[in-house]
Motif scaffolding. Structure first.
Motif, PDB file in Angstrom:
ATOM      1  N   VAL A  35      -4.259  14.790  -3.128  1.00 13.72           N
ATOM      2  CA  VAL A  35      -3.972  14.909  -1.696  1.00 13.72           C
ATOM      3  C   VAL A  35      -5.174  15.518  -0.995  1.00 13.72           C
ATOM      4  N   PRO A  36      -5.326  15.308   0.276  1.00 16.23           N
ATOM      5  CA  PRO A  36      -4.445  14.545   1.152  1.00 16.23           C
ATOM      6  C   PRO A  36      -4.666  13.030   1.006  1.00 16.23           C
ATOM      7  N   VAL A  37      -3.676  12.272   1.434  1.00 16.49           N
ATOM      8  CA  VAL A  37      -3.769  10.816   1.459  1.00 16.49           C
ATOM      9  C   VAL A  37      -3.766  10.397   2.931  1.00 16.49           C
ATOM     10  N   LEU A  38      -4.903   9.871   3.382  1.00 21.36           N
ATOM     11  CA  LEU A  38      -5.053   9.474   4.781  1.00 21.36           C
ATOM     12  C   LEU A  38      -5.378   7.996   4.878  1.00 21.36           C
ATOM     13  N   GLY A  39      -5.108   7.452   6.044  1.00 24.78           N
ATOM     14  CA  GLY A  39      -5.478   6.071   6.290  1.00 24.78           C
ATOM     15  C   GLY A  39      -5.301   5.710   7.745  1.00 24.78           C
ATOM     16  N   LYS A  40      -5.716   4.501   8.052  1.00 22.28           N
ATOM     17  CA  LYS A  40      -5.582   3.974   9.405  1.00 22.28           C
ATOM     18  C   LYS A  40      -4.523   2.881   9.376  1.00 22.28           C
ATOM     19  N   VAL A  41      -3.630   2.920  10.348  1.00 16.54           N
ATOM     20  CA  VAL A  41      -2.546   1.948  10.420  1.00 16.54           C
ATOM     21  C   VAL A  41      -3.101   0.592  10.855  1.00 16.54           C
ATOM     22  N   ILE A  42      -2.709  -0.447  10.115  1.00 13.31           N
ATOM     23  CA  ILE A  42      -3.115  -1.819  10.433  1.00 13.31           C
ATOM     24  C   ILE A  42      -1.996  -2.553  11.166  1.00 13.31           C
ATOM     25  N   ALA A  43      -0.762  -2.374  10.683  1.00 14.30           N
ATOM     26  CA  ALA A  43       0.384  -3.080  11.265  1.00 14.30           C
ATOM     27  C   ALA A  43       1.648  -2.257  11.034  1.00 14.30           C
ATOM     28  N   VAL A  44       2.646  -2.476  11.894  1.00 18.88           N
ATOM     29  CA  VAL A  44       3.914  -1.749  11.814  1.00 18.88           C
ATOM     30  C   VAL A  44       5.050  -2.749  11.944  1.00 18.88           C
ATOM     31  N   ASP A  45       6.091  -2.578  11.102  1.00 23.80           N
ATOM     32  CA  ASP A  45       7.299  -3.368  11.301  1.00 23.80           C
ATOM     33  C   ASP A  45       8.504  -2.425  11.308  1.00 23.80           C
ATOM     34  N   GLU A  46       9.685  -2.956  11.172  1.00 27.14           N
ATOM     35  CA  GLU A  46      10.904  -2.161  11.329  1.00 27.14           C
ATOM     36  C   GLU A  46      10.995  -0.962  10.386  1.00 27.14           C
ATOM     37  N   SER A  47      10.690  -1.160   9.111  1.00 29.09           N
ATOM     38  CA  SER A  47      10.890  -0.086   8.143  1.00 29.09           C
ATOM     39  C   SER A  47       9.626   0.343   7.396  1.00 29.09           C
ATOM     40  N   SER A  48       8.531  -0.376   7.607  1.00 35.48           N
ATOM     41  CA  SER A  48       7.314  -0.059   6.878  1.00 35.48           C
ATOM     42  C   SER A  48       6.083  -0.223   7.772  1.00 35.48           C
ATOM     43  N   PHE A  49       4.939   0.099   7.203  1.00 34.42           N
ATOM     44  CA  PHE A  49       3.683  -0.077   7.922  1.00 34.42           C
ATOM     45  C   PHE A  49       2.599  -0.387   6.912  1.00 34.42           C
ATOM     46  N   GLU A  50       1.557  -1.058   7.363  1.00 38.99           N
ATOM     47  CA  GLU A  50       0.421  -1.364   6.505  1.00 38.99           C
ATOM     48  C   GLU A  50      -0.687  -0.378   6.826  1.00 38.99           C
ATOM     49  N   ILE A  51      -1.279   0.153   5.788  1.00 36.47           N
ATOM     50  CA  ILE A  51      -2.302   1.181   5.928  1.00 36.47           C
ATOM     51  C   ILE A  51      -3.593   0.726   5.260  1.00 36.47           C
TER      52      ILE A  51
END
Length: 105
Positions: free
Chosen positions: A27-43
């Motif tokens: 840790v830490p685990v960081l990232g930038k969000v690529i896409a978001v949907d109802e229950s998940s997101f792509e990082i």
């Protein structure tokens, strides 16, 4: 560091997130969000540490490591790195405290 009552409202492509991945000890685990949907997101995973610079985590072939994660793993969303691409002091402290609490449970 800006805190919002519902961090998921700030979850959108382009923002930085800190996440907790069950069983992942580094840790830490960081990232930038690529896409978001109802229950998940792509990082897009970023590589760095508590005291070093953060940058996109490149894997074999020069591609950036990406992953799809459940929204429940988010610890902090929409924060900024400082001018040196490092964690700001308040963000660093908040995340250390949060990861420590999670490790105790």
């Amino acid at each position: 560091m800006n805190r919002v009552s519902n961090p998921l409202e700030a979850l959108r492509p382009g923002v930085l997130v800190a996440v907790n991945i069950h069983g992942y000890k580094k840790v830490p685990v960081l990232g930038k969000v690529i896409a978001v949907d109802e229950s998940s997101f792509e990082i897009e995973h970023w590589k760095g540490s508590w005291k070093t610079k953060w940058k996109p985590w490149k894997v074999a072939g020069g591609n950036v490591w990406t992953d799809i994660l459940p929204k429940e793993c988010i610890l902090l969303v929409n924060f900024q790195l400082n001018e040196n691409n490092k964690l700001a002091n308040d963000t660093n402290k908040y995340l250390k405290d949060t990861y420590e609490r999670l490790n105790e449970s």
